[in-house]
Design a protein around this motif. Sequence first.
Motif: not given
Length: 188
Positions: A9-13, A22-26, A145-149, A180-182
Amino acid sequence: MFQGAVVGMDLFGAIQRQVSDYGQYEAFLRLNLKGKYFPVFELGRGEAENEKDPETMIATKTSGMYGRVGCDFNVMKNKHDIYKLFVGFRYAYTNFDFEFSHPGLTDPVWGGAKACSMEDKGCYAHWIEGVFGVDAKIIGPVHLGWTVRYRRRIASSDYSMGDVWYIPGFGRSDKTNLGGTFNISIGI
């Protein structure tokens, strides 16, 4: 060929949703094929609520599910290391509800004000993403991990009253296309 999978899961969102408008659960599933190819499936829910912007006096609310599908490619020389450096792509789609309201403008000649609002407007958006990221096995089956998008919209609803403030999974539509995501994940 198949060498396992990772769910996460993405912790940052999720944190962003708790501390901002705003934000998201992923959540995601990443398959491992030969240590080089990683098909990815991401599913989430994005939400936003902007209480009366001080400049425009417009209040907006957005919520909806989104999904992404794509593939990451491990670019490390040692494909079976516990660290992965990857590049990838995603195709994404969301179907969401959008609401807005404005207290109205006062007519300078005739006086009076007329409020303006729209509720539960069904909207959609398609986009593609270029992804760069890192994934590292921390302890046992746990990975961080992390991503930049970089995101690029392909198509979206024709918003007759202007562009929406937030698109679930994409982000704010008036800001840069970078995101991005963490991630925290567990190997299965």
